[in-house]
Design a protein around this motif. Structure first.
Motif, PDB file in Angstrom:
ATOM      1  N   THR A 317       0.843  -1.195   0.000  1.00  0.00           N
ATOM      2  CA  THR A 317       0.000   0.000   0.000  1.00  0.00           C
ATOM      3  C   THR A 317       0.876   1.242   0.000  1.00  0.00           C
ATOM      4  O   THR A 317       1.981   1.255   0.545  1.00  0.00           O
ATOM      5  CB  THR A 317      -0.925   0.023   1.230  1.00  0.00           C
ATOM      6  OG1 THR A 317      -0.122  -0.073   2.419  1.00  0.00           O
ATOM      7  CG2 THR A 317      -1.904  -1.140   1.200  1.00  0.00           C
ATOM      8  N   HIS A 334      -8.192   4.338  -6.008  1.00  0.00           N
ATOM      9  CA  HIS A 334      -6.995   3.538  -6.306  1.00  0.00           C
ATOM     10  C   HIS A 334      -7.020   3.092  -7.769  1.00  0.00           C
ATOM     11  O   HIS A 334      -8.057   2.661  -8.285  1.00  0.00           O
ATOM     12  CB  HIS A 334      -6.934   2.317  -5.395  1.00  0.00           C
ATOM     13  CG  HIS A 334      -5.695   1.493  -5.558  1.00  0.00           C
ATOM     14  ND1 HIS A 334      -4.478   1.862  -5.040  1.00  0.00           N
ATOM     15  CD2 HIS A 334      -5.492   0.305  -6.191  1.00  0.00           C
ATOM     16  CE1 HIS A 334      -3.570   0.947  -5.343  1.00  0.00           C
ATOM     17  NE2 HIS A 334      -4.159  -0.005  -6.045  1.00  0.00           N
ATOM     18  N   GLU A 336      -4.556   0.958 -10.856  1.00  0.00           N
ATOM     19  CA  GLU A 336      -3.390   0.123 -11.146  1.00  0.00           C
ATOM     20  C   GLU A 336      -3.232  -0.018 -12.651  1.00  0.00           C
ATOM     21  O   GLU A 336      -4.196  -0.311 -13.357  1.00  0.00           O
ATOM     22  CB  GLU A 336      -3.533  -1.265 -10.521  1.00  0.00           C
ATOM     23  CG  GLU A 336      -3.580  -1.270  -9.009  1.00  0.00           C
ATOM     24  CD  GLU A 336      -3.790  -2.668  -8.429  1.00  0.00           C
ATOM     25  OE1 GLU A 336      -4.025  -3.596  -9.242  1.00  0.00           O
ATOM     26  OE2 GLU A 336      -3.731  -2.833  -7.211  1.00  0.00           O
ATOM     27  N   ILE A 349       1.138   2.190  -9.780  1.00  0.00           N
ATOM     28  CA  ILE A 349      -0.069   2.194  -8.945  1.00  0.00           C
ATOM     29  C   ILE A 349      -0.239   3.607  -8.401  1.00  0.00           C
ATOM     30  O   ILE A 349       0.740   4.297  -8.110  1.00  0.00           O
ATOM     31  CB  ILE A 349      -0.010   1.163  -7.805  1.00  0.00           C
ATOM     32  CG1 ILE A 349       1.149   1.436  -6.860  1.00  0.00           C
ATOM     33  CG2 ILE A 349       0.056  -0.244  -8.342  1.00  0.00           C
ATOM     34  CD1 ILE A 349       1.126   0.563  -5.625  1.00  0.00           C
ATOM     35  N   ASP A 351      -2.809   6.382  -5.957  1.00  0.00           N
ATOM     36  CA  ASP A 351      -3.924   6.781  -5.094  1.00  0.00           C
ATOM     37  C   ASP A 351      -4.194   8.262  -5.335  1.00  0.00           C
ATOM     38  O   ASP A 351      -3.290   9.101  -5.179  1.00  0.00           O
ATOM     39  CB  ASP A 351      -3.589   6.553  -3.618  1.00  0.00           C
ATOM     40  CG  ASP A 351      -3.665   5.093  -3.225  1.00  0.00           C
ATOM     41  OD1 ASP A 351      -4.279   4.320  -3.972  1.00  0.00           O
ATOM     42  OD2 ASP A 351      -3.090   4.720  -2.184  1.00  0.00           O
ATOM     43  N   SER A 558      -9.146  -2.292  -1.425  1.00  0.00           N
ATOM     44  CA  SER A 558      -9.706  -1.114  -0.776  1.00  0.00           C
ATOM     45  C   SER A 558     -10.974  -1.518  -0.034  1.00  0.00           C
ATOM     46  O   SER A 558     -11.547  -2.583  -0.261  1.00  0.00           O
ATOM     47  CB  SER A 558     -10.018  -0.047  -1.820  1.00  0.00           C
ATOM     48  OG  SER A 558     -11.022  -0.505  -2.699  1.00  0.00           O
TER      49      SER A 558
END
Length: 581
Positions: A317, A334, A336, A349, A351, A558
């Motif tokens: 994370t 989130h 990817e 990745i 956020d 998540s």
């Protein structure tokens, strides 16, 4: 005449009592790559022999029939045998069902036989098992592992390669799939099988890659990869030739297994582990980027926290930003963009946080730190982002907001007197007599109502206790509801959530289909649910969700995706409750 008739009936009954019909197996426990012989033996010449369906086995040979009869000291003995050679198709406990014959109008059946099929076992080669015309025959399956002593979360690859020579390979099917317990795993697609020339243990041969898998160990210590076993249709040379002198080939089946493999996983160093390390292993870049730094009243910004590179991209994370109280930050979205190949995972990745300021002023978002374990140097690396200044040009100040709230509190305090009542309601203090009251009458007649209820409840309890099957179904129903409730409590804790969810779905199947855990293969579950009029799409959704529970334990998720899986499980169970007959 009457005496002879009685003697005949006694003799006939004695013969009927002596009918024997039984099933015998060569072994009750065998590997998935071994074969089993089963004989159905009778001591009378029975008619209309009905063989069982042999679910879970493939019939290699049979039926072959043997009949023997002898006379010893004036007494006769008779034996008739039907024999089969069987090859298991899957691991687990498999039940061979009853066979039946008919004799003098009476039907006789064998007892079911339980057979345990285990992992593939090592077998000694029988020197007589090879045809004389093929001294260099080769057929073996090998699991080639890139590294046997990786670090925790370091990628390793398993390539399953079939080597063969002087033998024709037609088709194959998996008898036992490899299990990667305590590994995150993903198969690499093979678009087309390609045959290559090479060698195996110094012998020239051909090879073909059947399966490629990338693994990330999620636990340190000795981990075992259970073997892949295949049933292969082959063409082999025999010791016979046709009229033109050409070698005659024979078709058959052979079972090969890659064997179990042991991986020694090294833990990551504890002494130098940075604070806030979340398990990233590989080589990464880390950035924190705001969409804007100057805002007007009512505007917001997006703060993008991103890591890119190669490593266990889906298994850690990103750090969470720390912002002043004057900035309201919402849960991240989130994203990817990751590709997986034999070298491992690579990509990005992200956020994305939405931040909305509450007051006018300048605010600092503190620097963020991202740590990862660098496999090339065997050490931890830490990347620190820069401090970000946010300038809000207009809007209320914190002081003005506090003044406004203070005046509102003052007004609220003056309103407290509105709750004082101006009139008083007087209540008499004289007590009523107990005799003749409602309480007296209730206690008087209560035994006439309670005693019959107790008798009925006792009888109902005895009936429930005697219903063993019903109790087991109710218990499984109760367990399914219990684990589903536990899963709901762990919506913020990924691994306990998916463990509880998987148990809930398994106990639901036990209650509805009356099956045990050993019978819960994917094909058996699909067949039983469809036979009970369940919708095919709902059945597939159920199977997909149960398979996803094991994968999701090791992959980051998540709170939104966990909530979606919980809602999906409740919906699927509810639909199956309505559909199953």
């Amino acid at each position: 005449m009457k005496r002879y008739l009685i003697l005949f009936l006694i003799t006939f009954q004695g013969l009927m009592a002596q009918v024997q019909f039984e099933a015998r197996v060569s072994k009750n426990t065998l590997g998935v790559n071994e074969r089993l012989r089963i004989d159905f033996i009778m001591n009378v010449d029975g008619d209309n022999f009905e063989q069982p369906s042999f679910d879970g086995f493939r019939m290699v040979a049979g039926p072959s029939q043997q009949i023997s009869q002898s006379w010893v000291n004036g007494r006769s003995s008779f034996q008739k045998i039907y024999s089969y050679i069987l090859q298991p198709e899957r691991k687990g406990v498999v039940m061979i069902k009853q066979a039946a014959i008919e004799y003098n109008g009476q039907v006789y059946k064998t007892n079911p036989i339980k057979v345990t099929v285990t992992n593939a076992v090592a077998q000694e080669r029988d020197p007589n098992d090879r045809p004389p015309g093929s001294p260099n025959e080769l057929l073996t399956l090998v699991a080639e592992i890139s590294k046997t002593n990786p670090y925790l979360n370091e990628p390793i690859t398993v390539v399953y390669k079939l080597y063969f020579n002087n033998i024709g390979v037609n088709r194959f099917k998996e008898l036992a799939k490899p299990k990667y317990n305590d590994f995150w795993n993903q198969n690499i697609d093979i678009k087309q099988l390609q045959i290559e020339e090479g060698s195996y243990q110094g012998q020239r041969c051909y090879s073909v890659i059947l399966k490629k898998t990338i693994l990330y160990p999620q636990k340190s210590g000795r981990l075992t990869i259970e073997p892949l076993s295949l049933d292969i249709e082959v063409e082999m040379a025999s010791n016979r030739r046709d009229m033109f002198g050409q070698m005659i080939t024979t078709e058959g089946n052979k079972v090969v297994s890659a064997g179990a493999k042991t991986i020694n996983v090294k833990p990551l160093p504890e002494s130098s582990k940075p604070e806030g390390f979340t398990g990233a292993v590989g080589k990464f870049n880390f950035t924190v980027t705001p969409s804007k730094t100057t805002l007007k009243n009512g505007e917001g910004l997006d703060l993008i926290v991103s890591a890119q590179g190669t490593g266990n991209m889906k298994l850690f994370t990103l750090p969470k930003p720390v912002v002043p109280n004057a900035l309201e930050m919402y849960d991240p979205v989130h994203d990817e963009s990751v590709t997986t190949s034999l070298t491992g995972m690579s990509g990005r990745i992200t956020d994305k946080y939405t931040i909305v300021p509450q007051y006018r002023g300048k605010y600092a978002i503190k620097p963020m730190q991202f740590s990862y374990f660098d496999l090339s140097t065997g050490s931890y690396k830490t990347i620190t982002s820069k401090e970000i200044m946010i300038d809000v040009l207009d809007g209320p100040t914190p002081a003005e907001a506090n003044t406004g709230s203070a005046s509102k509190n003052a007004v609220a305090q003056t309103d407290h007197f509105k709750n004082i009542k101006s009139k008083t309601a007087l209540i008499p203090i004289a007590k009523k007599e107990f005799y003749g009251s409602n309480l007296y009458l209730g206690l008087l007649f209560a035994p006439f109502i309670i005693i019959p209820l107790i008798i009925l409840a006792k009888k109902r309890k005895e009936a429930i206790d005697s219903d063993v099957t019903g109790n087991r179904i109710r218990m499984n129903n109760k367990l399914a509801k219990k684990y589903l409730s536990q899963a709901k409590k762990h919506l913020n804790n990924k691994e306990p959530f998916y463990i509880a969810l998987e148990k809930a779905m398994h106990n639901f199947l036990k209650a509805k289909l009356h099956i045990e855990t050993s019978e819960m293969s994917k094909d058996n579950i699909r067949e039983l649910l469809l036979s009970r009029n369940a919708n095919a799409e709902t059945v597939q959704n159920f199977i997909n969700l149960t398979e996803n529970c094991e994968f999701a334990r090791y992959a980051p998720a998540s709170s939104a995706s966990i909530q979606q899986d919980y809602d999906k499980a409740v919906l699927i169970i509810s639909e199956l409750e309505k559909q199953i007959v």
